[in-house]
Design an enzyme around this catalytic site. Sequence first.
Site, PDB file in Angstrom:
ATOM      1  N   HIS A 173      14.838  34.824   3.776  1.00  0.00           N
ATOM      2  CA  HIS A 173      13.649  35.038   2.929  1.00  0.00           C
ATOM      3  C   HIS A 173      14.066  35.283   1.478  1.00  0.00           C
ATOM      4  O   HIS A 173      13.486  34.728   0.552  1.00  0.00           O
ATOM      5  CB  HIS A 173      12.879  36.286   3.383  1.00  0.00           C
TER       6      HIS A 173
ATOM      7  N   LYS B 234       2.017  37.666  16.244  1.00  0.00           N
ATOM      8  CA  LYS B 234       3.362  38.256  16.320  1.00  0.00           C
ATOM      9  C   LYS B 234       3.270  39.777  16.458  1.00  0.00           C
ATOM     10  O   LYS B 234       2.426  40.411  15.826  1.00  0.00           O
ATOM     11  CB  LYS B 234       4.151  37.924  15.050  1.00  0.00           C
TER      12      LYS B 234
ATOM     13  N   ARG C  36      13.032  25.727   7.477  1.00  0.00           N
ATOM     14  CA  ARG C  36      14.368  25.674   8.100  1.00  0.00           C
ATOM     15  C   ARG C  36      14.583  24.362   8.818  1.00  0.00           C
ATOM     16  O   ARG C  36      15.707  23.930   9.007  1.00  0.00           O
ATOM     17  CB  ARG C  36      14.520  26.828   9.096  1.00  0.00           C
TER      18      ARG C  36
ATOM     19  N   SER D 262      13.286  36.506  11.377  1.00  0.00           N
ATOM     20  CA  SER D 262      13.046  37.930  11.635  1.00  0.00           C
ATOM     21  C   SER D 262      13.033  38.192  13.134  1.00  0.00           C
ATOM     22  O   SER D 262      13.571  39.200  13.604  1.00  0.00           O
ATOM     23  CB  SER D 262      11.706  38.363  11.033  1.00  0.00           C
TER      24      SER D 262
HETATM   25  O1  PNS Z   1       5.984  34.981   8.290  1.00  0.00           O
HETATM   26  P1  PNS Z   1       4.811  34.349   8.979  1.00  0.00           P
HETATM   27  O2  PNS Z   1       4.445  35.123  10.229  1.00  0.00           O
HETATM   28  O3  PNS Z   1       4.994  32.892   9.223  1.00  0.00           O
HETATM   29  O4  PNS Z   1       3.588  34.537   7.962  1.00  0.00           O
HETATM   30  C1  PNS Z   1       2.348  33.948   8.259  1.00  0.00           C
HETATM   31  C2  PNS Z   1       1.296  34.316   7.219  1.00  0.00           C
HETATM   32  C3  PNS Z   1       1.022  35.817   7.209  1.00  0.00           C
HETATM   33  C4  PNS Z   1       1.760  33.885   5.839  1.00  0.00           C
HETATM   34  C5  PNS Z   1       0.069  33.500   7.631  1.00  0.00           C
HETATM   35  O5  PNS Z   1      -0.283  33.849   8.958  1.00  0.00           O
HETATM   36  C6  PNS Z   1      -1.118  33.702   6.712  1.00  0.00           C
HETATM   37  O6  PNS Z   1      -1.204  33.097   5.673  1.00  0.00           O
HETATM   38  N1  PNS Z   1      -2.034  34.608   7.130  1.00  0.00           N
HETATM   39  C7  PNS Z   1      -3.190  34.959   6.353  1.00  0.00           C
HETATM   40  C8  PNS Z   1      -4.473  34.499   7.037  1.00  0.00           C
HETATM   41  C9  PNS Z   1      -4.796  33.056   6.672  1.00  0.00           C
HETATM   42  O7  PNS Z   1      -4.969  32.694   5.533  1.00  0.00           O
HETATM   43  N2  PNS Z   1      -4.868  32.235   7.732  1.00  0.00           N
HETATM   44  C10 PNS Z   1      -5.160  30.841   7.615  1.00  0.00           C
HETATM   45  C11 PNS Z   1      -3.907  30.033   7.266  1.00  0.00           C
HETATM   46  S1  PNS Z   1      -4.299  28.315   7.079  1.00  0.00           S
END
Ligand code: PNS
Length: 160
Positions: free
Chosen positions: A17, A41, A90, A127
């Site tokens: 990250h 998660k 990745r 993570s």
């Molecule tokens: O590290 P991660 O778990 O891949 O992060 C995912 C995250 C938190 C960035 C993603 O789930 C997100 O953007 N959540 C906010 C809610 C949202 O906008 N959902 C629609 C995405 S199209």
Amino acid sequence: MTRAVCPGSFDPVTNGHLDIIRRAAAIFDELVVATGTNPSKSRLFDPDERLEMLREVCADLPNVTVSGFTGLIVDFCREIGAQAIVKGLRGGNDYEYELPMAQMNSHLTGVETVFLTTHASWGYVSSSLVKEVASLGGDVSALVPDTVHGRLVERVAGRR
Ligand code: PNS
């Protein structure tokens, strides 16, 4: 002025990250690293702890700020006037996971998603894997920042 958001769960922030954050900070005038909630998660660190770790590891980056957000990432981007979302890739699995989100976010507000390819050294780091290995007593000290490693070891020891 270009402002971008680098969103994620960051549970906890890894060296992978941090590499993406540093490289994105070199491209955009301002970068906001934002911790959100991914309901699919399970969490090891609560939102305040994740923010604290991010603030510690980004302290030397003058154009980077750290913030939490709730709700849609596109609404957060609009709120703070960010034109782009930055994500690290990745490999193919990440692409498959990220593509529909990027397309959905573009559909919702037109915000652009910029993908940076993960440096080869961190291609296997996530993570989730770091937490699994640490919880089974493996050495992940080279994969997360020192301050994160200390907290991680303490947290998983408390759960054994
Ligand atoms: O590290 P991660 O778990 O891949 O992060 C995912 C995250 C938190 C960035 C993603 O789930 C997100 O953007 N959540 C906010 C809610 C949202 O906008 N959902 C629609 C995405 S199209």
